[in-house]
Enzyme design. Structure first.
Site, PDB file in Angstrom:
ATOM      1  N   LYS A  66     -20.581   1.228 -15.879  1.00 16.81           N
ATOM      2  CA  LYS A  66     -19.980  -0.088 -16.113  1.00 16.81           C
ATOM      3  C   LYS A  66     -18.944  -0.105 -17.232  1.00 16.81           C
ATOM      4  CE  LYS A  66     -23.715  -2.929 -14.229  1.00 16.81           C
ATOM      5  NZ  LYS A  66     -24.596  -4.097 -14.461  1.00 16.81           N
ATOM      6  N   ASP A 102     -22.126 -10.287 -14.144  1.00 21.48           N
ATOM      7  CA  ASP A 102     -23.539 -10.242 -14.516  1.00 21.48           C
ATOM      8  C   ASP A 102     -23.970 -11.473 -15.323  1.00 21.48           C
ATOM      9  OD1 ASP A 102     -24.274  -7.871 -13.268  1.00 21.48           O
ATOM     10  OD2 ASP A 102     -23.697  -6.620 -14.969  1.00 21.48           O
TER      11      ASP A 102
END
Length: 282
Positions: A66, A102
């Site tokens: 990420k 997220d």
């Protein structure tokens, strides 16, 4: 010709994203397919260039890529840059643009509960990547306070220093957090404590928890961690990681297709894969 979408990770066999997104492509009659790719860190740049070369419509990024993905992208959304992590990439006219859904996905998951962040005192347990995304998304909505607790308090303190939003925050020890946990309206567990196969682990005691709080755990395997079980015994509302997972996926799907998908369908699909029936105790 089918448009390709993907998820890159190491490992990747556990990912439920392909099942979730392929069902949505079929449901909305979109000629596309979503594949999991096991990409080792040393091959991440090659994978991104390969996806661009074949004209992939976009992809998701999971552990451990990420943050490492950022240098390989053409552009990164401001919030994702602030968080320092990307989980969704969109092909915009041949350029790969990175986003982080997220934290926003977690906030979307609270809508079913009816909790108002701006009126809440929040405790986040953990100071890793997930905690960072959730913390920044919550802080942007200016709650009454959002404190962080972690085994290494200094790591929590550094995360607070990095936050670009003017929110009241303190870094506290796990012991202090357990003692004052009754002061919070929303408690969010973001560590791997309690994840299968370590089912008996939990980050801190909930002995002082009050029954009006909402306790969230971003883990969804098992559907109810020991942490959530203890919270339920205290008559608190609970929410596992299904909501965050589903909503972050819904936001990614929307960025790729312009369609915000049927979240109920997504939730039921994921729960079926996990063999569960419910994730929220109201």
């Amino acid at each position: 010709m089918k448009k390709l979408f993907a998820v890159l990770g190491d490992p990747i066999g556990h990912s439920m994203s392909p099942v979730m997104h392929n069902d949505l492509f079929s449901f909305y009659n979109i000629d596309a397919h979503y594949l999991p790719f096991h990409v080792k860190p040393d091959n991440l740049g090659h994978a991104v260039r390969g996806l661009k070369a074949i004209g992939a419509g976009g992809f998701n990024v999971t552990i451990p890529h990420k943050s490492a993905i950022i240098p390989f992208l053409d552009q990164v959304d401001e919030l994702a840059l602030q968080i320092g992590a990307v989980n969704t990439v969109v092909n915009v006219d041949g350029k790969f643009v990175g986003y982080n859904t997220d934290g926003l996905g977690f906030l979307k998951g609270l809508t079913d509960i009816g909790l108002h962040i701006s009126e809440s005192r929040v405790l986040i347990i953990g100071a890793g990547g997930a905690a960072r995304a959730i913390y920044f998304a919550i802080a942007k909505n200016l709650p009454k306070a959002v404190d962080l607790t972690n085994r290494t308090v200094e790591k929590a303190a550094n995360l607070i220093k990095d936050c670009p939003f003017p929110v009241s925050s303190k870094a506290i020890s796990l012991t202090e957090a357990a003692e004052k946990i009754g002061e919070y309206d929303l408690i969010i567990q973001t560590t791997m404590s309690g994840m299968s196969p370590n089912l008996n682990e939990q980050p801190l005691s909930l002995e002082n928890l009050h029954g009006q709080a909402l306790v969230c755990d971003i883990i969804y395997n098992p559907l109810e961690t020991k942490f959530l079980q203890e919270a339920k015994q205290k008559d608190a509302k609970i929410q596992n990681g299904i909501e965050m997972f589903v909503y972050q996926g819904a936001l990614a799907f929307e960025k790729w297709t312009g369609i915000f998908p049927d979240v109920k369908r997504m939730r039921e699909n994921v729960l079926q894969q996990l063999g569960g029936t419910s994730n929220v105790n109201r």
